[in-house]
Write an enzyme that holds these catalytic residues in place. Sequence first.
Site, mmCIF file in Angstrom:
data_model
loop_
_atom_site.group_PDB
_atom_site.id
_atom_site.type_symbol
_atom_site.label_atom_id
_atom_site.label_comp_id
_atom_site.label_asym_id
_atom_site.label_seq_id
_atom_site.Cartn_x
_atom_site.Cartn_y
_atom_site.Cartn_z
ATOM 1 N N CYS A 155 -6.752 9.819 6.762
ATOM 2 C CA CYS A 155 -6.679 9.629 8.216
ATOM 3 C C CYS A 155 -5.265 9.949 8.689
ATOM 4 O O CYS A 155 -5.074 10.796 9.548
ATOM 5 C CB CYS A 155 -7.072 8.209 8.590
ATOM 6 S SG CYS A 155 -8.789 7.808 8.220
ATOM 7 N N ARG A 183 -5.503 12.023 12.130
ATOM 8 C CA ARG A 183 -6.708 12.663 12.669
ATOM 9 C C ARG A 183 -7.684 11.650 13.244
ATOM 10 O O ARG A 183 -8.432 11.925 14.180
ATOM 11 C CB ARG A 183 -7.422 13.475 11.591
ATOM 12 C CG ARG A 183 -7.984 12.613 10.472
ATOM 13 C CD ARG A 183 -8.959 13.328 9.558
ATOM 14 N NE ARG A 183 -9.457 12.406 8.550
ATOM 15 C CZ ARG A 183 -10.547 11.651 8.691
ATOM 16 N NH1 ARG A 183 -11.266 11.720 9.794
ATOM 17 N NH2 ARG A 183 -10.921 10.827 7.733
ATOM 18 N N CYS A 204 -8.040 7.279 14.033
ATOM 19 C CA CYS A 204 -7.346 5.998 14.038
ATOM 20 C C CYS A 204 -8.211 4.897 14.624
ATOM 21 O O CYS A 204 -8.657 4.989 15.776
ATOM 22 C CB CYS A 204 -6.044 6.093 14.828
ATOM 23 S SG CYS A 204 -5.160 4.503 14.914
ATOM 24 N N ASP A 205 -8.442 3.867 13.820
ATOM 25 C CA ASP A 205 -9.063 2.630 14.290
ATOM 26 C C ASP A 205 -7.949 1.823 14.954
ATOM 27 O O ASP A 205 -7.160 1.169 14.279
ATOM 28 C CB ASP A 205 -9.660 1.900 13.083
ATOM 29 C CG ASP A 205 -10.171 0.503 13.420
ATOM 30 O OD1 ASP A 205 -10.053 0.088 14.585
ATOM 31 O OD2 ASP A 205 -10.670 -0.169 12.508
ATOM 32 N N TRP A 265 -8.366 -1.272 0.195
ATOM 33 C CA TRP A 265 -9.239 -0.208 -0.288
ATOM 34 C C TRP A 265 -10.451 -0.721 -1.060
ATOM 35 O O TRP A 265 -11.269 0.081 -1.521
ATOM 36 C CB TRP A 265 -8.431 0.748 -1.173
ATOM 37 C CG TRP A 265 -7.518 1.643 -0.398
ATOM 38 C CD1 TRP A 265 -6.219 1.427 -0.082
ATOM 39 C CD2 TRP A 265 -7.866 2.898 0.182
ATOM 40 N NE1 TRP A 265 -5.722 2.465 0.660
ATOM 41 C CE2 TRP A 265 -6.704 3.390 0.829
ATOM 42 C CE3 TRP A 265 -9.027 3.660 0.216
ATOM 43 C CZ2 TRP A 265 -6.690 4.607 1.500
ATOM 44 C CZ3 TRP A 265 -9.015 4.873 0.880
ATOM 45 C CH2 TRP A 265 -7.854 5.342 1.518
ATOM 46 N N ASN A 322 -0.619 1.547 10.058
ATOM 47 C CA ASN A 322 -0.175 2.941 10.065
ATOM 48 C C ASN A 322 1.195 3.081 10.708
ATOM 49 O O ASN A 322 2.062 3.812 10.207
ATOM 50 C CB ASN A 322 -1.183 3.819 10.810
ATOM 51 C CG ASN A 322 -2.575 3.797 10.231
ATOM 52 O OD1 ASN A 322 -3.559 3.751 10.959
ATOM 53 N ND2 ASN A 322 -2.682 3.808 8.918
ATOM 54 N N TYR A 334 -4.526 9.749 -0.896
ATOM 55 C CA TYR A 334 -3.137 9.948 -0.450
ATOM 56 C C TYR A 334 -2.097 10.169 -1.546
ATOM 57 O O TYR A 334 -1.423 11.200 -1.587
ATOM 58 C CB TYR A 334 -2.707 8.742 0.390
ATOM 59 C CG TYR A 334 -3.504 8.551 1.642
ATOM 60 C CD1 TYR A 334 -3.193 9.243 2.806
ATOM 61 C CD2 TYR A 334 -4.577 7.667 1.672
ATOM 62 C CE1 TYR A 334 -3.927 9.055 3.967
ATOM 63 C CE2 TYR A 334 -5.324 7.476 2.831
ATOM 64 C CZ TYR A 334 -4.994 8.176 3.976
ATOM 65 O OH TYR A 334 -5.723 8.000 5.121
ATOM 66 N N GLU A 347 0.831 -1.201 0.000
ATOM 67 C CA GLU A 347 0.000 0.000 0.000
ATOM 68 C C GLU A 347 0.868 1.255 0.000
ATOM 69 O O GLU A 347 0.614 2.209 -0.751
ATOM 70 C CB GLU A 347 -0.930 0.007 1.213
ATOM 71 C CG GLU A 347 -1.838 1.226 1.250
ATOM 72 C CD GLU A 347 -2.503 1.432 2.594
ATOM 73 O OE1 GLU A 347 -3.648 1.907 2.627
ATOM 74 O OE2 GLU A 347 -1.854 1.145 3.633
ATOM 75 N N LEU A 386 -11.953 2.585 19.246
ATOM 76 C CA LEU A 386 -12.209 1.166 19.044
ATOM 77 C C LEU A 386 -13.676 1.017 18.681
ATOM 78 O O LEU A 386 -14.543 1.647 19.310
ATOM 79 C CB LEU A 386 -11.913 0.368 20.314
ATOM 80 C CG LEU A 386 -10.447 0.267 20.731
ATOM 81 C CD1 LEU A 386 -10.342 -0.215 22.180
ATOM 82 C CD2 LEU A 386 -9.681 -0.682 19.804
#
Length: 326
Positions: free
Chosen positions: A208, A228, A230-231, A105, A239, A147, A83, A270
């Site tokens: 993100c 900004r 985040c899971d 994606w 990440n 991105y 990615e 979460l």
Amino acid sequence: MESILAPASPTAAVSTPDSGSRHWEWQYLDLMRHIWEAGDERIDRTGVGTRSVFGATIRFDLAGDAMPLLTTKRVYWKTATRELLWFLTGDTNIRALCAQNVQIWTDWPLDRYRRETGEDISREAFSQRIVEDAAFAKAWGDLGPVYGKQWVDWPTYQAVGEGLYRQGPGINQVAQVVESLQSNPGSRRHIIEGWNVAELDAMALPPCHKTYQFHVADGRLSCLLYQRSCDLGLGFAFNMWSLAALTRMMAQQCNLEPGHAVWTGGDVHLYLNHGELVEEQLAREPEGGATLTFARKPASIFDYGIEDFRVEGYAPQGHIAAPVAV
């Protein structure tokens, strides 16, 4: 036996620098526990619902080729790397990713296709059609100016008359940062930015992990990522790896030693349907680590391939599956 997910009083600090013998991953697990036990519960964009905190930092020292791969579950670092390399091409169509069986994606265009056509196609069939049919990929596989487009081809506009503008040459932020690190390492402007306000509505998902700032000290290159949203259960592992990998690539290209990868999250959350993931991961203890070496030094930051990444020493505990909220 008391559940590890039982409510607890809010804790103060949720992240600390890695130090001494304490495994860096405890920063992540401490943050996960804090969010699940004390986070603000809310309904989010996806409708699934989250528990969230605002503002958290995790720091990792990249010295000695060390890399921040989670050990309490398997992280598919090759997928994350593919990615990252795709971002650096500036491509915004999922076709190249699907051809490598990278489905990070795929859910967003698939969701749009199902909504607009009414066809209940499977993810596998949709991805296969994207790969095999160029026209279909062009119609349904593009994500908008996400991105990679912003990283290497940030749009500019030139005045051609009163109130009239035409698109000018794009700005390659990544190339500019490599050049500035080499020519002016002490600058405070080594930044790659993904948050283009004018184009957010055209993106399948606004960025993100949005801002990367590089810093040189004592011959070591560090990078701080501001994310900004985040899971923490699913996205963070990729990440953090990508932040560290990009920092390592930049350091190699600029003949610098790797410094720190510093991750900072805004809304860190979460999902409420990730309870089993949280329960299982918090029951595990981190151990061991991983290193990354490069097979070669490519001619530029844009010439790396997946075969250039050599990871050793990674022996994680088992994979933990969880649904993605689209």
